[in-house]
Design a protein around this motif. Structure first.
Motif, PDB file in Angstrom:
ATOM      1  N   ARG A 125       0.823  -1.206   0.000  1.00  0.00           N
ATOM      2  CA  ARG A 125       0.000   0.000   0.000  1.00  0.00           C
ATOM      3  C   ARG A 125       0.855   1.254   0.000  1.00  0.00           C
ATOM      4  NH1 ARG A 125      -3.082  -1.412   5.450  1.00  0.00           N
ATOM      5  NH2 ARG A 125      -3.210  -3.334   4.323  1.00  0.00           N
ATOM      6  N   LEU A 128      -2.635   5.555  -1.617  1.00  0.00           N
ATOM      7  CA  LEU A 128      -3.873   4.946  -2.088  1.00  0.00           C
ATOM      8  C   LEU A 128      -4.869   5.969  -2.611  1.00  0.00           C
ATOM      9  CD1 LEU A 128      -4.259   2.236   0.672  1.00  0.00           C
ATOM     10  CD2 LEU A 128      -3.812   1.840  -1.736  1.00  0.00           C
ATOM     11  N   GLU A 133      -5.716   0.412  -6.192  1.00  0.00           N
ATOM     12  CA  GLU A 133      -5.519  -0.436  -5.042  1.00  0.00           C
ATOM     13  C   GLU A 133      -4.541  -1.531  -5.426  1.00  0.00           C
ATOM     14  OE1 GLU A 133      -9.618  -1.092  -4.012  1.00  0.00           O
ATOM     15  OE2 GLU A 133      -9.548   0.530  -2.555  1.00  0.00           O
ATOM     16  N   ARG A 135      -4.056  -4.703  -5.122  1.00  0.00           N
ATOM     17  CA  ARG A 135      -4.393  -5.974  -5.779  1.00  0.00           C
ATOM     18  C   ARG A 135      -4.724  -5.762  -7.256  1.00  0.00           C
ATOM     19  NH1 ARG A 135      -5.847  -9.723  -1.460  1.00  0.00           N
ATOM     20  NH2 ARG A 135      -6.985 -11.014  -2.914  1.00  0.00           N
ATOM     21  N   ARG A 185      -1.939 -10.677   3.504  1.00  0.00           N
ATOM     22  CA  ARG A 185      -2.610 -11.566   4.434  1.00  0.00           C
ATOM     23  C   ARG A 185      -3.772 -12.288   3.782  1.00  0.00           C
ATOM     24  NH1 ARG A 185      -2.689  -7.590   9.576  1.00  0.00           N
ATOM     25  NH2 ARG A 185      -3.894  -9.197  10.592  1.00  0.00           N
ATOM     26  N   SER A 186      -4.237 -11.765   2.656  1.00  0.00           N
ATOM     27  CA  SER A 186      -5.346 -12.403   1.952  1.00  0.00           C
ATOM     28  C   SER A 186      -4.823 -12.870   0.587  1.00  0.00           C
ATOM     29  CB  SER A 186      -6.468 -11.372   1.833  1.00  0.00           C
ATOM     30  OG  SER A 186      -7.275 -11.596   0.730  1.00  0.00           O
ATOM     31  N   THR A 191      -8.519 -14.956  -2.181  1.00  0.00           N
ATOM     32  CA  THR A 191      -8.810 -14.014  -1.086  1.00  0.00           C
ATOM     33  C   THR A 191      -8.864 -14.648   0.303  1.00  0.00           C
ATOM     34  OG1 THR A 191     -11.254 -14.012  -1.077  1.00  0.00           O
ATOM     35  CG2 THR A 191     -10.168 -12.510  -2.639  1.00  0.00           C
ATOM     36  N   SER A 324      -3.538   8.330   6.885  1.00  0.00           N
ATOM     37  CA  SER A 324      -4.124   7.238   7.675  1.00  0.00           C
ATOM     38  C   SER A 324      -3.129   6.099   7.908  1.00  0.00           C
ATOM     39  CB  SER A 324      -5.352   6.648   6.961  1.00  0.00           C
ATOM     40  OG  SER A 324      -6.425   7.548   6.955  1.00  0.00           O
ATOM     41  N   TRP A 325      -2.243   5.893   6.934  1.00  0.00           N
ATOM     42  CA  TRP A 325      -1.297   4.774   6.986  1.00  0.00           C
ATOM     43  C   TRP A 325      -0.362   4.836   8.192  1.00  0.00           C
ATOM     44  CZ3 TRP A 325       3.798   6.254   6.809  1.00  0.00           C
ATOM     45  CH2 TRP A 325       4.056   7.530   6.297  1.00  0.00           C
ATOM     46  N   ASP A 328      -0.756   2.064  10.359  1.00  0.00           N
ATOM     47  CA  ASP A 328      -0.248   0.754   9.938  1.00  0.00           C
ATOM     48  C   ASP A 328       1.229   0.594  10.300  1.00  0.00           C
ATOM     49  OD1 ASP A 328      -2.579  -0.288   8.802  1.00  0.00           O
ATOM     50  OD2 ASP A 328      -2.230   0.760   6.917  1.00  0.00           O
TER      51      ASP A 328
ATOM     52  N   PRO B   8      -9.322  -8.182  10.472  1.00  0.00           N
ATOM     53  CA  PRO B   8      -8.337  -7.166  10.047  1.00  0.00           C
ATOM     54  C   PRO B   8      -7.521  -7.603   8.833  1.00  0.00           C
ATOM     55  CG  PRO B   8      -7.705  -8.167  12.138  1.00  0.00           C
ATOM     56  CD  PRO B   8      -9.094  -8.640  11.845  1.00  0.00           C
ATOM     57  N   GLU B   9      -7.445  -8.927   8.588  1.00  0.00           N
ATOM     58  CA  GLU B   9      -6.714  -9.401   7.398  1.00  0.00           C
ATOM     59  C   GLU B   9      -7.426  -8.961   6.121  1.00  0.00           C
ATOM     60  OE1 GLU B   9      -7.727 -11.319   9.854  1.00  0.00           O
ATOM     61  OE2 GLU B   9      -6.088 -12.601  10.562  1.00  0.00           O
ATOM     62  N   LEU B  10      -8.747  -8.819   6.207  1.00  0.00           N
ATOM     63  CA  LEU B  10      -9.540  -8.490   5.018  1.00  0.00           C
ATOM     64  C   LEU B  10      -9.941  -7.022   5.003  1.00  0.00           C
ATOM     65  CD1 LEU B  10     -11.913 -11.598   5.166  1.00  0.00           C
ATOM     66  CD2 LEU B  10      -9.893 -11.320   3.724  1.00  0.00           C
ATOM     67  N   GLY B  12      -8.778  -3.702   6.413  1.00  0.00           N
ATOM     68  CA  GLY B  12      -7.793  -2.906   7.137  1.00  0.00           C
ATOM     69  C   GLY B  12      -6.886  -2.162   6.181  1.00  0.00           C
ATOM     70  N   THR B  13      -7.465  -1.642   5.109  1.00  0.00           N
ATOM     71  CA  THR B  13      -6.660  -1.058   4.037  1.00  0.00           C
ATOM     72  C   THR B  13      -5.991   0.253   4.430  1.00  0.00           C
ATOM     73  OG1 THR B  13      -8.248  -2.001   2.517  1.00  0.00           O
ATOM     74  CG2 THR B  13      -6.714  -0.421   1.606  1.00  0.00           C
ATOM     75  N   TYR B  14      -6.681   1.047   5.250  1.00  0.00           N
ATOM     76  CA  TYR B  14      -6.207   2.415   5.496  1.00  0.00           C
ATOM     77  C   TYR B  14      -5.888   2.647   6.975  1.00  0.00           C
ATOM     78  CZ  TYR B  14      -8.201   3.164   0.878  1.00  0.00           C
ATOM     79  OH  TYR B  14      -8.497   3.077  -0.443  1.00  0.00           O
ATOM     80  N   GLY B  56     -11.773  -2.204   2.827  1.00  0.00           N
ATOM     81  CA  GLY B  56     -11.069  -3.271   2.128  1.00  0.00           C
ATOM     82  C   GLY B  56     -11.295  -3.185   0.634  1.00  0.00           C
ATOM     83  N   GLU B  57     -10.434  -3.866  -0.111  1.00  0.00           N
ATOM     84  CA  GLU B  57     -10.601  -3.909  -1.557  1.00  0.00           C
ATOM     85  C   GLU B  57     -11.713  -4.888  -1.923  1.00  0.00           C
ATOM     86  OE1 GLU B  57      -6.947  -3.865  -3.891  1.00  0.00           O
ATOM     87  OE2 GLU B  57      -5.822  -3.625  -2.058  1.00  0.00           O
ATOM     88  N   GLY B  59     -12.225  -7.794  -3.608  1.00  0.00           N
ATOM     89  CA  GLY B  59     -12.174  -9.238  -3.355  1.00  0.00           C
ATOM     90  C   GLY B  59     -12.326  -9.561  -1.873  1.00  0.00           C
ATOM     91  N   PRO B  60     -11.449  -8.998  -1.027  1.00  0.00           N
ATOM     92  CA  PRO B  60     -11.581  -9.238   0.406  1.00  0.00           C
ATOM     93  C   PRO B  60     -12.934  -8.777   0.968  1.00  0.00           C
ATOM     94  CG  PRO B  60      -9.412  -8.356  -0.082  1.00  0.00           C
ATOM     95  CD  PRO B  60     -10.195  -8.301  -1.362  1.00  0.00           C
ATOM     96  N   LEU B  63     -15.418 -11.575   0.420  1.00  0.00           N
ATOM     97  CA  LEU B  63     -15.186 -12.677   1.359  1.00  0.00           C
ATOM     98  C   LEU B  63     -15.675 -12.275   2.754  1.00  0.00           C
ATOM     99  CD1 LEU B  63     -14.059 -15.455   2.033  1.00  0.00           C
ATOM    100  CD2 LEU B  63     -11.797 -14.428   2.292  1.00  0.00           C
ATOM    101  N   ASN B 140     -12.302   7.526   0.467  1.00  0.00           N
ATOM    102  CA  ASN B 140     -11.745   6.976  -0.768  1.00  0.00           C
ATOM    103  C   ASN B 140     -12.573   5.744  -1.116  1.00  0.00           C
ATOM    104  OD1 ASN B 140     -10.279   5.955  -2.886  1.00  0.00           O
ATOM    105  ND2 ASN B 140      -8.294   6.048  -1.859  1.00  0.00           N
ATOM    106  N   HIS B 181     -12.799   7.214   6.437  1.00  0.00           N
ATOM    107  CA  HIS B 181     -12.171   5.904   6.608  1.00  0.00           C
ATOM    108  C   HIS B 181     -10.981   5.933   7.555  1.00  0.00           C
ATOM    109  CE1 HIS B 181      -9.165   6.409   3.012  1.00  0.00           C
ATOM    110  NE2 HIS B 181      -8.737   6.989   4.089  1.00  0.00           N
TER     111      HIS B 181
END
Lengths: 393, 227
Positions: A125, A128, A133, A135, A185-186, A191, A324-325, A328, B8-10, B12-14, B56-57, B59-60, B63, B140, B181
């Protein structure tokens, strides 16, 4: 083509003389305006290596240029889109070129330059607010790598890179150390959560880490089976990983890895990274970290240090407008160290540090505060600002 | 208070996990106990006072929707637990959301809201007014969210797009959701405390920090006025 290349030279000369720019992008754009396929013309009859990924592009590109051991056409100023590539090739007659390439532009630049090697470092990331994104980016890479007549040197430790590169019939896998897994992680295929084992990652769907041909060893690396000694002047596990990828790429290009590795020992700083400078009277060592993966790597290198630390966070266009990052980044590991916060988003940084339990001081301007050299980690535009403002030591 | 981060794996993008850190820290620094746990895909939903959903994006996000539909989250909410969702997490709580192309995908249907694809992505600073106070942050996303009649918005838009340029998110009892977000609670300490107070059933002691300075600066920057 002659007219277009002359335009590149003239415009860049004016740009540099007038002091308005580093003189790369404007000229490149002028040339591309006259001839949209100027990059293809300039790259024809040269052996081209491309380097892309979220982090480590500039360093790895510089390592390939240095390790090649000859005059190499390369874009050294971080101008990593086609205009910058054009300027780099107009500026050199060398038959070999290594070009750092923005992740989003990689498919276009591959089709223009017909490279011999494409190095894929990592995908995580970053910015963004303006980039696709991550992926989606991996999928675009995958679409473009399937039909290429080039060798992909790819990071086997990064599942998104593996997803993209495994579409290519010719891949040289490397295993650089990685301190960032949050974007992996996914599973990129199905996914579901990946199993990030200590030795190799895998998914229940069958997608798994490929066996690497090139790996780091105790004192160096093994490049396609050949042991080499690595004696880098620039610090950090992340740079040993960058060196591994550079040596693998050079090996594919026919350069002896042991000889290339000995050349890398002469690199002391790369475009200001790790340079010692004096900024507003304070002696600093300049470190770049632009995103969570970059910070994870820099903070890992900081584990041995105790003294004060400066961190500068801007929100310029090239940084991404959204900080925001910062949540992380595992800033909790800085507890017990005083941190000074600078940059346009210094309050966001100080708030993050407050929640991390780290003692933080907000400063509007840099002033001499500490004896000796302190480390200063900055994101992209803050880094460039400090580089310009600092005097070299 | 037990605070659970959902997948959080799916989602937690930002830096969305920051909201859990902010809430736990604001409790602990007042001497109130807090515990943060993570719910992985496939885990049983543990008991918690508050469930946090991030962004999340595509795909995730799909799911996560499947996993939420199979989960006991609706029962936990019926038993009085709170939910705070941002971005994709907001969309997941509605009856359906848009995925690639014009296709739609079923959500958890915890609230009567439908998300369709907007004509352009909404990216940038955003500010909304909630109970007369500003909430500032960043959005976003590519969604337009329609609320069924009777469902309250979380706030009214001052800057940005949010649901539809007029309203942002929704608030249904203890289920709160916003398009602002990531660690939106970090920029808005009053909102973090309002969320905690609503769950605890009492007001909290003031807690001064640099987050207050950040909030004031962002309010001034985004709206040209004070908080």
């Amino acid at each position: 083509m002659a007219l277009a290349t002359t335009a590149v030279r003239c415009v860049n000369w004016v740009s540099r003389r007038s002091g308005r720019g580093a003189g790369t992008v404007v000229g490149g754009n002028a040339g591309l305006g006259i001839d949209p396929h100027l990059l293809a013309h300039l790259a024809r009859s040269r052996t081209v290596a491309l380097v892309s990924g979220t982090n480590g592009k500039t360093t790895t590109t510089a390592m390939i240029a240095c390790g090649w051991g000859r005059d190499v056409a390369t874009n050294t100023t971080g101008a990593n889109m086609p205009a910058g590539h054009v300027a780099a090739l107009v500026g050199s007659r060398s038959p070999v070129a290594v070009l750092e390439c923005d992740e989003r532009w990689l498919p276009d630049v591959i089709s223009e330059t017909a490279p011999a090697v494409v190095v894929l470092l990592n995908l995580s990331r970053d910015q963004l607010d303006r980039a696709a994104e991550v992926r989606q980016l991996a999928q675009r890479w995958r679409d473009w790598l399937s039909g290429g007549d080039f060798v992909v040197v790819a990071n086997a430790r990064d599942p998104l890179v593996v997803f993209a590169a495994s579409a290519s019939p010719r891949v040289h896998w490397c295993a650089p150390p990685t301190s960032w897994t949050l974007d992996a992680r996914s599973c990129p295929v199905c996914t579901r959560p990946l199993d990030l084992g200590a030795d190799a990652w895998s998914c229940t769907c069958g997608f798994e880490e490929p066996q690497s041909q090139s790996v780091l060893t105790e004192g160096g690396a093994r490049i396609d089976g050949r042991p080499v000694t690595l004696d880098l002047a620039i610090p950090g596990a992340v740079n040993r990983g960058n060196a591994l990828m550079a040596l693998a790429a050079l090996s594919v290009l026919g350069v002896d890895p042991a000889l290339a590795a000995s050349r890398l020992a002469t690199l002391r700083e790369i475009e200001g990274r790790y340079a010692k400078a004096v900024v507003a009277g304070q002696a600093v060592r300049l470190l770049l970290a632009k995103n969570p993966a970059g910070f994870a790597a820099q903070l890992a290198d900081q584990a041995e240090h105790r003294g004060p630390l400066w961190i500068a966070i801007n929100d310029g266009l090239a940084d991404g407008r959204d900080p925001s990052w910062l949540y992380d980044v595992d800033f909790e590991q800085l507890r017990g160290r005083p941190v000074w916060c600078w940059g346009t988003r210094r309050l966001d940084l100080a708030t993050r540090l407050w929640y991390a339990g780290v003692e933080a001081t907000v400063v509007e301007n840099i002033a001499p505060r500490h004896d000796g050299i302190i480390d200063l980690i900055a994101n992209y535009t803050a880094f460039q600002e400090l580089r310009r403002g600092g005097e070299r030591r | 208070m037990r605070i659970a981060l959902v997948f959080p794996e799916l989602l937690g993008t930002y830096g969305d996990g920051g909201n859990a850190v902010v809430l736990a820290q604001r409790l602990e620094r007042r001497g109130l106990p807090a515990e943060v746990l993570s719910i992985g895909p496939g885990d049983a939903f543990p008991d918690a006072d508050l469930y946090l959903l991030g962004g999340g994006e595509d795909g995730p996000q799909r799911l996560a929707a499947d996993l939420l539909i199979a989960s006991t989250l609706p029962e936990r909410v019926a038993d009085g637990a709170g939910v705070f969702a941002v971005c994709a997490g907001l969309q997941l709580l509605g009856t359906s959301f848009a995925v690639e192309g014009d296709a739609t995908y079923p959500g958890l249907a915890l609230v009567p809201a439908v998300t369709v694809r907007g004509s352009a992505r909404s990216v940038g600073d955003a500010a909304v007014r909630v109970d007369g106070r500003l909430v500032v942050g960043f959005e976003n996303h590519g969604g337009v969210t329609h609320l069924a009649p009777g469902l309250d918005a979380f706030g009214e838009v001052v800057v940005g797009h949010a649901n539809d340029t007029v309203s942002d998110g929704f608030r249904d009892g203890r289920v709160w959701a916003t398009y602002l977000h990531g660690p939106v609670l970090a920029q808005n300490p009053w909102l973090a405390d309002a969320l905690l107070a609503s769950l605890l059933g009492h007001e909290l002691e003031p807690l001064a920090s640099v987050a207050d300075d950040l909030y004031a600066a962002r309010c001034a920057q985004l709206t040209g006025m004070g908080a």
